[in-house]
Scaffold this motif. Structure first.
Motif, PDB file in Angstrom:
ATOM      1  N   GLN A   7     -18.038 -22.408 -23.319  1.00 18.51           N
ATOM      2  CA  GLN A   7     -19.286 -22.966 -22.810  1.00 18.51           C
ATOM      3  C   GLN A   7     -19.037 -24.396 -22.298  1.00 18.51           C
ATOM      4  N   TYR A   8     -19.299 -24.624 -21.029  1.00 16.61           N
ATOM      5  CA  TYR A   8     -19.141 -25.943 -20.413  1.00 16.61           C
ATOM      6  C   TYR A   8     -20.336 -26.200 -19.496  1.00 16.61           C
ATOM      7  N   GLU A   9     -20.789 -27.449 -19.474  1.00 19.10           N
ATOM      8  CA  GLU A   9     -21.778 -27.833 -18.466  1.00 19.10           C
ATOM      9  C   GLU A   9     -21.082 -28.128 -17.146  1.00 19.10           C
ATOM     10  N   ASP A  10     -19.965 -28.837 -17.236  1.00 20.43           N
ATOM     11  CA  ASP A  10     -19.145 -29.157 -16.067  1.00 20.43           C
ATOM     12  C   ASP A  10     -17.698 -29.144 -16.541  1.00 20.43           C
ATOM     13  N   ILE A  11     -17.001 -28.037 -16.290  1.00 19.79           N
ATOM     14  CA  ILE A  11     -15.689 -27.844 -16.906  1.00 19.79           C
ATOM     15  C   ILE A  11     -14.683 -28.909 -16.477  1.00 19.79           C
ATOM     16  N   ILE A  12     -14.671 -29.297 -15.218  1.00 17.82           N
ATOM     17  CA  ILE A  12     -13.701 -30.287 -14.756  1.00 17.82           C
ATOM     18  C   ILE A  12     -13.983 -31.649 -15.398  1.00 17.82           C
ATOM     19  N   LYS A  13     -15.245 -32.036 -15.403  1.00 17.33           N
ATOM     20  CA  LYS A  13     -15.612 -33.313 -16.019  1.00 17.33           C
ATOM     21  C   LYS A  13     -15.243 -33.328 -17.500  1.00 17.33           C
ATOM     22  N   GLU A  14     -15.526 -32.240 -18.210  1.00 15.14           N
ATOM     23  CA  GLU A  14     -15.238 -32.186 -19.642  1.00 15.14           C
ATOM     24  C   GLU A  14     -13.740 -32.175 -19.908  1.00 15.14           C
ATOM     25  N   MET A  15     -12.976 -31.509 -19.049  1.00 10.46           N
ATOM     26  CA  MET A  15     -11.525 -31.520 -19.203  1.00 10.46           C
ATOM     27  C   MET A  15     -10.944 -32.904 -18.938  1.00 10.46           C
ATOM     28  N   LEU A  16     -11.445 -33.588 -17.935  1.00  7.73           N
ATOM     29  CA  LEU A  16     -10.965 -34.940 -17.653  1.00  7.73           C
ATOM     30  C   LEU A  16     -11.286 -35.899 -18.795  1.00  7.73           C
ATOM     31  N   LEU A  17     -12.469 -35.749 -19.390  1.00  6.07           N
ATOM     32  CA  LEU A  17     -12.809 -36.575 -20.555  1.00  6.07           C
ATOM     33  C   LEU A  17     -11.894 -36.265 -21.732  1.00  6.07           C
ATOM     34  N   TYR A  18     -11.609 -34.989 -21.945  1.00  3.93           N
ATOM     35  CA  TYR A  18     -10.683 -34.552 -23.004  1.00  3.93           C
ATOM     36  C   TYR A  18      -9.314 -35.210 -22.812  1.00  3.93           C
ATOM     37  N   PHE A  19      -8.784 -35.116 -21.598  1.00  8.48           N
ATOM     38  CA  PHE A  19      -7.463 -35.687 -21.347  1.00  8.48           C
ATOM     39  C   PHE A  19      -7.487 -37.206 -21.463  1.00  8.48           C
ATOM     40  N   SER A  20      -8.539 -37.830 -20.992  1.00 12.40           N
ATOM     41  CA  SER A  20      -8.624 -39.289 -21.098  1.00 12.40           C
ATOM     42  C   SER A  20      -8.551 -39.732 -22.550  1.00 12.40           C
ATOM     43  N   GLU A  21      -9.254 -39.009 -23.418  1.00 16.39           N
ATOM     44  CA  GLU A  21      -9.239 -39.343 -24.851  1.00 16.39           C
ATOM     45  C   GLU A  21      -7.864 -39.109 -25.464  1.00 16.39           C
ATOM     46  N   ARG A  22      -7.233 -37.986 -25.126  1.00 18.36           N
ATOM     47  CA  ARG A  22      -5.921 -37.665 -25.705  1.00 18.36           C
ATOM     48  C   ARG A  22      -4.847 -38.616 -25.169  1.00 18.36           C
ATOM     49  N   ILE A  23      -4.938 -38.964 -23.910  1.00 20.23           N
ATOM     50  CA  ILE A  23      -3.975 -39.910 -23.330  1.00 20.23           C
ATOM     51  C   ILE A  23      -4.124 -41.274 -23.996  1.00 20.23           C
ATOM     52  N   ALA A  24      -5.363 -41.708 -24.195  1.00 19.85           N
ATOM     53  CA  ALA A  24      -5.594 -43.004 -24.849  1.00 19.85           C
ATOM     54  C   ALA A  24      -5.024 -43.005 -26.262  1.00 19.85           C
ATOM     55  N   ALA A  25      -5.219 -41.900 -26.990  1.00 18.90           N
ATOM     56  CA  ALA A  25      -4.680 -41.800 -28.353  1.00 18.90           C
ATOM     57  C   ALA A  25      -3.157 -41.876 -28.336  1.00 18.90           C
TER      58      ALA A  25
END
Length: 273
Positions: free
Chosen positions: A155-173
Motif C-alpha cells: 500500500q503506497y500513496e505515492d510509491i516513488i516519493k515514499e521510496m525516495l524518503l526511505y532511501f534518504s533516511e537509510r543513506i543518512a543513517a
C-alpha cells in the motif's frame, strides 16, 4: 563514481554486471541447481569469462513467502562457498546477499568485498555498524516487512516519493556512521505489485537524485513472465529488454542470472553513448 572493493577501485561510470550465484535449495529460478563443487566452479567460471565484474552469493532465498532459514544454517551454506571461490578465482569480487550482520561479518572476514542487503539494515540493527567497521561497499535495497510478509505490504500513496524518503533516511543513517560506498537497489518484486514494479521502472531515472550508483535486479522475475504469460525459464528476452531500458534510465549495475546477455546490453548501450 567509484567503489572500493578490497583496495580495487571499480569505476561505475561505465555500467557493470553482477552475476547471481544462489546456493539455496529453493531460489525461484536456480534453486538447488548446483549439486557439488565442480558445478559451482563451472558456473562461476562461466560468469567471469562472460564479463561479470561481481559475483553475488546468496544462501537465503528472499522470494515471496520464502521459508525461514536460521543464521547458523545460512553461515554453514555460504562460508564453504566463499572460501572455495576465493581459492579458485584470484581477484574475484564477491558480494554477499544477506540481511544479517553476523553473516556479513564472517563473510567479510573470509574475503567478501561487498554486502548486498535486501532490507537496507532494517532487519538487523547491527548491520550498518558492521558495514562501517569493515568499510566495505553496501547495497541497500527498498523493501517493506520480510520475505515472508512483504507481498502483503504493497500500500503506497505515492510509491516513488515514499521510496525516495526511505532511501534518504537509510543513506543518512549510513553516512552518520561514516559509510562511504553506497549503492541503491529499488527492489523490484519486493513489497510491490506487478503494476507498481512497472511504475518504478517507468520513473527509474528519478532515483538519480540520490546521487548514488543504482543497481537493478529484474532478472527473470515474475514482473516479466507474468506480463508475458510465460515462466522464469522463458524470461530471458524480457529480462534483456528491461535491462536495456534500465541502462537508459541510469542503472550502473545489472544483477543477473544470464551474464553474457547483460554484458551485451552494456556493450551496445556504451556504443550508443
Amino acid at each position: 563514481m567509484t567503489i572500493n572493493c578490497k583496495g580495487q577501485l571499480i569505476d561505475l561510470s561505465t555500467p557493470k554486471v553482477m552475476g547471481i550465484l544462489n546456493i539455496t535449495p529453493n531460489s525461484f529460478f536456480d534453486g538447488g541447481k548446483y549439486k557439488n563443487e565442480k558445478e559451482l566452479l563451472e558456473r562461476v567460471e562461466k560468469m567471469i569469462s562472460e564479463g561479470a565484474t561481481f559475483i553475488d552469493v546468496g544462501a537465503y532465498s528472499s522470494k515471496p513467502n520464502a521459508e525461514f532459514v536460521s543464521e547458523e544454517e545460512e553461515i554453514s551454506r555460504i562460508i564453504p562457498v566463499v572460501n572455495l571461490l576465493q581459492k579458485h578465482f584470484s581477484g574475484i569480487i564477491l558480494s554477499i546477499d544477506t540481511f544479517r550482520a553476523g553473516v556479513a561479518k564472517i563473510c567479510i572476514e573470509n574475503g567478501a568485498a561487498i554486502i548486498n542487503d535486501i532490507s537496507a539494515g532494517k532487519l538487523d540493527d547491527k548491520m550498518l555498524e558492521t558495514i562501517a567497521k569493515y568499510n566495505v561497499p553496501y547495497i541497500m535495497m527498498h523493501m517493506k516487512g520480510t520475505p515472508q510478509t512483504m507481498q502483503t505490504l504493497t500500500q503506497y500513496e505515492d510509491i516513488i516519493k515514499e521510496m525516495l524518503l526511505y532511501f534518504s533516511e537509510r543513506i543518512a543513517a549510513a553516512r552518520t556512521l561514516g559509510i562511504n560506498d553506497l549503492i541503491v537497489d529499488t527492489g523490484f518484486g519486493f513489497a510491490k505489485t506487478l503494476e507498481q514494479n512497472y511504475s518504478v521502472m517507468q520513473k527509474l531515472e528519478l532515483f538519480q537524485i540520490l546521487e548514488l550508483p543504482l543497481l537493478v535486479g529484474i532478472s527473470r522475475k515474475s514482473m516479466i513472465y507474468k506480463t508475458l504469460n510465460s515462466n522464469a525459464e522463458m524470461a530471458l528476452n524480457g529480462t534483456t529488454v528491461l535491462n536495456t531500458i534500465a541502462l537508459t534510465k541510469g542503472a550502473k549495475i545489472l544483477r543477473v542470472h544470464d551474464v553474457k546477455e547483460a554484458v551485451e546490453c552494456v556493450t551496445l548501450f556504451n556504443k550508443l553513448n
